[in-house]
Design an enzyme around this catalytic site. Structure first.
Site, PDB file in Angstrom:
ATOM      1  N   LYS A  38      24.279  18.138 -52.037  1.00 24.97           N
ATOM      2  CA  LYS A  38      24.604  18.514 -53.413  1.00 24.97           C
ATOM      3  C   LYS A  38      23.750  19.695 -53.868  1.00 24.97           C
ATOM      4  CE  LYS A  38      26.928  14.498 -53.502  1.00 24.97           C
ATOM      5  NZ  LYS A  38      26.677  13.096 -53.200  1.00 24.97           N
ATOM      6  N   TRP A  42      27.526   4.771 -57.020  1.00 30.01           N
ATOM      7  CA  TRP A  42      26.489   4.845 -55.979  1.00 30.01           C
ATOM      8  C   TRP A  42      25.441   3.756 -56.128  1.00 30.01           C
ATOM      9  CZ3 TRP A  42      28.248   7.244 -52.055  1.00 30.01           C
ATOM     10  CH2 TRP A  42      29.073   8.353 -52.204  1.00 30.01           C
ATOM     11  N   ASP A  81      17.506   7.230 -56.165  1.00 27.66           N
ATOM     12  CA  ASP A  81      18.494   8.049 -55.475  1.00 27.66           C
ATOM     13  C   ASP A  81      18.714   9.285 -56.341  1.00 27.66           C
ATOM     14  OD1 ASP A  81      20.688   9.259 -54.368  1.00 27.66           O
ATOM     15  OD2 ASP A  81      22.039   7.537 -54.568  1.00 27.66           O
TER      16      ASP A  81
HETATM   17  C1  LIG Z   1      26.836  11.888 -52.707  1.00 26.47           C
HETATM   18  C2  LIG Z   1      25.949  10.787 -53.123  1.00 26.47           C
HETATM   19  C3  LIG Z   1      25.563   9.769 -52.232  1.00 26.47           C
HETATM   20  C4  LIG Z   1      26.083   9.681 -50.817  1.00 26.47           C
HETATM   21  O1  LIG Z   1      25.517  10.626 -49.996  1.00 26.47           O
HETATM   22  P1  LIG Z   1      25.861  10.636 -48.423  1.00 26.47           P
HETATM   23  O2  LIG Z   1      24.994  11.747 -47.945  1.00 26.47           O
HETATM   24  O3  LIG Z   1      27.317  10.892 -48.290  1.00 26.47           O
HETATM   25  O4  LIG Z   1      25.481   9.320 -47.879  1.00 26.47           O
HETATM   26  C5  LIG Z   1      24.688   8.811 -52.682  1.00 26.47           C
HETATM   27  N1  LIG Z   1      24.224   8.827 -53.944  1.00 26.47           N
HETATM   28  C6  LIG Z   1      24.590   9.771 -54.831  1.00 26.47           C
HETATM   29  C7  LIG Z   1      24.038   9.737 -56.212  1.00 26.47           C
HETATM   30  C8  LIG Z   1      25.460  10.781 -54.451  1.00 26.47           C
HETATM   31  O5  LIG Z   1      25.822  11.727 -55.322  1.00 26.47           O
END
Ligand SMILES: *Cc1c(COP(=O)(O)O)cnc(C)c1O
Length: 361
Positions: free
Chosen positions: A197, A102, A173
């Site tokens: 998540k 990511w 993030d």
């Molecule tokens: C799942 C995830 C993403 C992507 O999220 P989307 O909502 O599908 O864009 C980005 N960063 C991390 C750390 C993730 O676990």
């Protein structure tokens, strides 16, 4: 009703009481004669839910007035591009701490817009088994920002300290570990998370951003992609994902009812310990590739002696009612995602299943 043990990485398990509440309230919302899905995003009924979600988030984390809370679409992935579009002014550089898939995606977007630097990268042959130490960060004091991924969903690593970045804004993030424990928002210029998540359904990103950073964003980019547009309109510039925000509100209320983030942390640490202890307790058979001080409390990854055994493990686990245990295609092995909503009973059942599987080999 028979609900499985859900270890999906995302979209992931939601608290059962939150789902049941949504079911109860689906057709007619709070005596309003219609579903919340059918309400105007500018009406009083929806407005109350929207504002409550923001207020609960402020209360649970302890977010002051110097931060804006935004509900945006496009998930965390749009934020990779949007934060760079807003904050990476022409000619400026930004520092990226690479710890997995990511963070690399975030970097790729920034590369299209400016000249980001890699300020740390702990990959070995393309595989990440730990996050960097503070003394491994080569930071540029002139950087527009430092970007990090607090939990690496695919490789199962997690930062267990807030990096020291001086006066440069730290952007994080937190998609896969947002609200897993209390944290000090003041250390961050911005945190963002795809909701699917830890805090709700997919398709929604929660953004917490310092107001001065929002104000300093570029004005020569499309209006819809500017943070100040969404801040000035309380995330109602365009029609938001009202149902997802409603679900997040319900999750936050549920978390508050459980005793807040300190209580959530306690449960999360206990769940992770049970699983890592099971893995470490039989190191001839199970093997966690992640270095101990970088192990994730949210995504536990491990290997078996052979890929054939891993395949058999996933197959038999699925039959026994355990879902989502296959590792990400880029990492292989087994992964159990044990976010906030994964019940302790599911982790206990998994550990029991692992012991039985081991015996059968
Ligand atoms: C799942 C995830 C993403 C992507 O999220 P989307 O909502 O599908 O864009 C980005 N960063 C991390 C750390 C993730 O676990």
């Amino acid at each position: 009703m028979s609900r499985v043990h859900n270890f999906n990485a995302g979209p992931a398990a939601l608290p059962l009481p939150v789902l049941e509440r949504a079911q109860r309230e689906m057709v007619e919302f709070e005596g309003s004669g219609m579903s919340l899905l059918e309400h105007s995003h500018r009406g009083k009924v929806y407005e109350a839910v929207h504002n409550q979600a923001i207020a609960l988030l402020r209360e649970l984390v302890g977010i002051g007035d110097e931060y804006e809370i935004l509900f945006l679409q496009g998930g965390a992935s749009l934020q990779f591009a949007m934060l760079a579009m807003n904050l990476l002014h022409p000619g400026k550089s930004a520092d990226y701490l690479l710890t997995g898939v990511w963070s690399k995606k975030a970097l790729s977007e920034a590369k299209l817009l400016g000249k980001p630097r890699v300020a740390a990268d702990t990959a070995k042959d393309g595989v990440y088994t730990r996050v960097p130490r503070q003394d491994e960060l080569s930071l540029d004091p002139e950087a527009a920002y430092v970007h990090m991924t607090t939990n690496n969903t695919i490789f199962g690593t997690q930062w267990h300290y807030d990096p020291e970045v001086g006066s440069v804004p730290l952007l994080a993030d937190m998609s896969s570990d947002f609200l897993w424990k209390p944290f000090d928002i003041k250390r961050y210029g911005m945190v963002y998370a795809g909701a699917q998540k830890n805090i709700g359904p997919s398709g929604l990103a929660v953004v917490v951003m310092r107001k001065d950073l929002i104000a300093a964003g570029r004005k020569d980019i499309p209006v819809i992609l500017r943070y100040d547009t969404h801040a000035e309109n309380q995330s109602l510039y365009n029609t938001p994902n009202t149902f997802a925000i409603y679900m997040v509100r319900n999750v936050l209320e549920h978390v508050k009812g459980m005793g807040g983030l300190a209580a959530v942390e306690k449960t999360n640490r206990a769940k992770a310990k049970v699983l890592y202890d099971a893995i470490d307790g039989d190191a001839d058979f199970w093997r966690c590739p992640v270095e101990k001080d970088s192990r994730s409390t949210m995504n536990v990854v491990w290997r078996l002696p052979t890929e054939e055994l891993e395949e058999r493990f996933v197959k038999e686990a699925t039959k026994a009612g355990f879902v989502g245990l296959k590792g990400h295609r880029s990492a292989g092995g087994i992964r159990a995602s044990i976010y906030n909503a994964a019940p302790e009973e599911s982790v206990a059942a998994l550990v029991e299943f692992m012991a039985a599987f081991r015996k059968s080999c």
